[in-house]
Design a protein around this motif. Structure first.
Motif, PDB file in Angstrom:
ATOM      1  N   ILE A   1       0.846  -1.203   0.000  1.00  0.00           N
ATOM      2  CA  ILE A   1       0.000   0.000   0.000  1.00  0.00           C
ATOM      3  C   ILE A   1       0.878   1.248   0.000  1.00  0.00           C
ATOM      4  N   ALA A   2       0.583   2.153  -0.917  1.00  0.00           N
ATOM      5  CA  ALA A   2       1.345   3.404  -1.033  1.00  0.00           C
ATOM      6  C   ALA A   2       0.380   4.548  -1.304  1.00  0.00           C
ATOM      7  N   THR A   3       0.844   5.776  -1.052  1.00  0.00           N
ATOM      8  CA  THR A   3      -0.011   6.937  -1.340  1.00  0.00           C
ATOM      9  C   THR A   3       0.397   7.603  -2.659  1.00  0.00           C
TER      10      THR A   3
ATOM     11  N   GLY B   1      -4.328   1.287  11.882  1.00  0.00           N
ATOM     12  CA  GLY B   1      -5.527   1.939  12.406  1.00  0.00           C
ATOM     13  C   GLY B   1      -6.795   1.333  11.826  1.00  0.00           C
ATOM     14  N   ASN B   2      -6.761   1.009  10.535  1.00  0.00           N
ATOM     15  CA  ASN B   2      -7.932   0.388   9.906  1.00  0.00           C
ATOM     16  C   ASN B   2      -8.164  -1.021  10.419  1.00  0.00           C
TER      17      ASN B   2
ATOM     18  N   ALA C   1      -9.715  -0.601  13.820  1.00  0.00           N
ATOM     19  CA  ALA C   1     -11.122  -0.198  13.710  1.00  0.00           C
ATOM     20  C   ALA C   1     -12.010  -1.385  13.367  1.00  0.00           C
TER      21      ALA C   1
ATOM     22  N   GLU D   1      -9.129   7.802   5.825  1.00  0.00           N
ATOM     23  CA  GLU D   1      -7.727   7.790   5.361  1.00  0.00           C
ATOM     24  C   GLU D   1      -7.538   6.722   4.285  1.00  0.00           C
TER      25      GLU D   1
ATOM     26  N   VAL E   1      -3.090  -1.467  -5.128  1.00  0.00           N
ATOM     27  CA  VAL E   1      -3.312  -0.785  -3.838  1.00  0.00           C
ATOM     28  C   VAL E   1      -4.817  -0.770  -3.517  1.00  0.00           C
ATOM     29  N   ILE E   2      -5.621  -0.453  -4.535  1.00  0.00           N
ATOM     30  CA  ILE E   2      -7.084  -0.423  -4.335  1.00  0.00           C
ATOM     31  C   ILE E   2      -7.582  -1.801  -3.899  1.00  0.00           C
TER      32      ILE E   2
ATOM     33  N   ILE F   1      -6.754  -2.587  -0.235  1.00  0.00           N
ATOM     34  CA  ILE F   1      -7.638  -1.900   0.718  1.00  0.00           C
ATOM     35  C   ILE F   1      -9.012  -2.570   0.729  1.00  0.00           C
ATOM     36  N   ARG F   2      -9.498  -2.953  -0.457  1.00  0.00           N
ATOM     37  CA  ARG F   2     -10.814  -3.623  -0.527  1.00  0.00           C
ATOM     38  C   ARG F   2     -10.808  -4.945   0.258  1.00  0.00           C
TER      39      ARG F   2
ATOM     40  N   LYS G   1      -9.976   6.729  10.365  1.00  0.00           N
ATOM     41  CA  LYS G   1      -9.092   5.726   9.751  1.00  0.00           C
ATOM     42  C   LYS G   1      -9.680   5.224   8.436  1.00  0.00           C
TER      43      LYS G   1
ATOM     44  N   ILE H   1       0.588   3.616   9.754  1.00  0.00           N
ATOM     45  CA  ILE H   1      -0.392   4.034  10.770  1.00  0.00           C
ATOM     46  C   ILE H   1      -1.818   3.825  10.245  1.00  0.00           C
ATOM     47  N   THR H   2      -2.035   4.135   8.968  1.00  0.00           N
ATOM     48  CA  THR H   2      -3.373   3.966   8.375  1.00  0.00           C
ATOM     49  C   THR H   2      -3.753   2.485   8.302  1.00  0.00           C
TER      50      THR H   2
ATOM     51  N   GLN I   1       2.777   7.290   7.510  1.00  0.00           N
ATOM     52  CA  GLN I   1       1.315   7.360   7.579  1.00  0.00           C
ATOM     53  C   GLN I   1       0.686   6.095   7.019  1.00  0.00           C
ATOM     54  N   VAL I   2       1.327   5.499   5.998  1.00  0.00           N
ATOM     55  CA  VAL I   2       0.767   4.259   5.429  1.00  0.00           C
ATOM     56  C   VAL I   2       0.683   3.186   6.514  1.00  0.00           C
TER      57      VAL I   2
END
Lengths: 210, 130
Positions: free
Chosen positions: A89-91, A152-153, A156, B45, A119-120, A123-124, B42, A148-149, A145-146
């Motif tokens: 995963i990258a921004t 964090g996800n 959650a 993000e 990457v999409i 995340i899916r 989150k 942490i994101t 941030q990647v």
């Protein structure tokens, strides 16, 4: 009232007739952390075959790959799962970086396009996971941030996480930095490439997956 | 020259997640750095990364993102109080920084500071401290 009753009936019927879903363990992290190298190590250890190709150039894995029905044993314990290797995963993704690494423009653009789709997809797939191994390069600053994101996800969604600090065979590796960045999660240091510390890794995997 | 656009929380308060992401990304695509009061959830993000990936092309290379969350170190009662305040008033605390990858080279962070490094072609190198 009716909806509560319907939901109850659905739950009862599903639990009676639905085939138990196979445990899915996902490999997540930024590009070039060693997710596929770790997937290959696990598959070689327990199936005798590799899962995917690896490269020093980022975004080598651009599609989600699944190895089904992996069965690992430790002492009296047994764990059967589907291993899901995801693209990093990258921004940002810049095809010009691939050109600088020796690729033709056409290939670099195609790789970048596929990498964005990868990457999409990663995340899916987050919602599908039962356990996630977050694979981080221990020589790289973990406060990105990647990272942490991703973590964090997972938090959650209440998905159990094991942080794998990879590349500990390298001099620059710093496991303590990863431990202090994510103190609420178990961290295990390995070298997936050289199979170093895999015993501790499997022990930690059993701990988080059971 | 680097342009920074400040967005107060009141500007995104009434927006849906999709609206917030669209607003941030539209500004970043104008080669401006976004400083947003408050932080994204989150899930937002992750959605921001997803939408960014969908829009990458030869002009737009993606973003650099940093979300500062002062509540991440809170525990116990202080955390519960912060969670309640966030539910009632929105996540106003913290800061979200989004820069286009063509302008922002890297956002370095550790628990004590954040450094925003721009590309050499930009006229200056900026540093921010938390």
């Amino acid at each position: 009232m009716l909806s509560v009753f319907k939901s109850f009936i659905n739950k009862v019927f599903l639990s009676l007739f639905k085939k138990k879903r196979q445990l899915k363990i996902g490999l997540y992290g930024p590009p070039n952390g060693g997710k596929t190298t770790l997937a290959n190590t696990i598959c070689k250890d327990w199936l005798g075959e590799e899962m995917g190709s690896v490269s020093n150039i980022a975004h080598e894995t651009r599609e989600v790959m699944i190895k089904e029905q992996l069965n690992i044993k430790r002492n009296d314990q047994e764990l059967t799962f589907n291993l899901v290797d995801t693209p990093g995963i990258a921004t940002k993704i810049d095809y010009e970086e691939f050109i600088r690494l020796g690729m033709s423009e056409k290939k670099a653009k195609a790789r970048a396009k596929e990498a964005t789709k990868g990457v999409i997809e990663s995340i899916r797939w987050l919602d599908e996971m039962d356990v996630v191994l977050v694979v981080l390069d221990a020589t790289v600053d973990p406060y990105s941030q990647v990272n942490i994101t991703i973590i964090g996800n997972l938090a959650a969604r209440e998905i159990p996480v094991l942080i794998v600090a990879n590349k500990i065979d390298l001099k620059k590796a710093n496991m303590k930095r990863i431990e202090s960045a994510f103190p609420q999660y178990p961290v295990v240091g390995i070298s997936a490439k050289y199979g170093k510390n895999t015993d501790q890794f499997y022990e930690a995997l059993f701990g988080v997956a059971k | 020259m680097v342009t920074i656009q400040l967005i107060p929380y009141s500007e995104i308060e009434g927006l849906s997640s999709v609206g917030r992401i669209r607003k941030i990304l539209n500004i970043a695509k104008e080669d401006k750095i976004v400083l947003l009061q408050g932080r994204l959830s989150k899930e937002e993000e992750a959605e921001l990364i997803k939408v960014t990936m969908e829009e990458i092309n030869s002009e737009f290379k993606g973003i650099e993102l940093a979300v500062l969350d002062p509540s991440s170190n809170l525990k116990g009662l202080a955390k519960a109080r912060d969670d309640l305040a966030n539910k009632l008033l929105g996540t106003r605390s913290g800061l979200t920084i989004v820069g286009p990858a063509s302008v922002v080279k890297e956002i370095k962070r550790n628990p004590h500071k954040i450094e925003l490094l721009t590309h050499k072609s930009s006229s200056s190198k900026k540093k921010k401290r938390k």
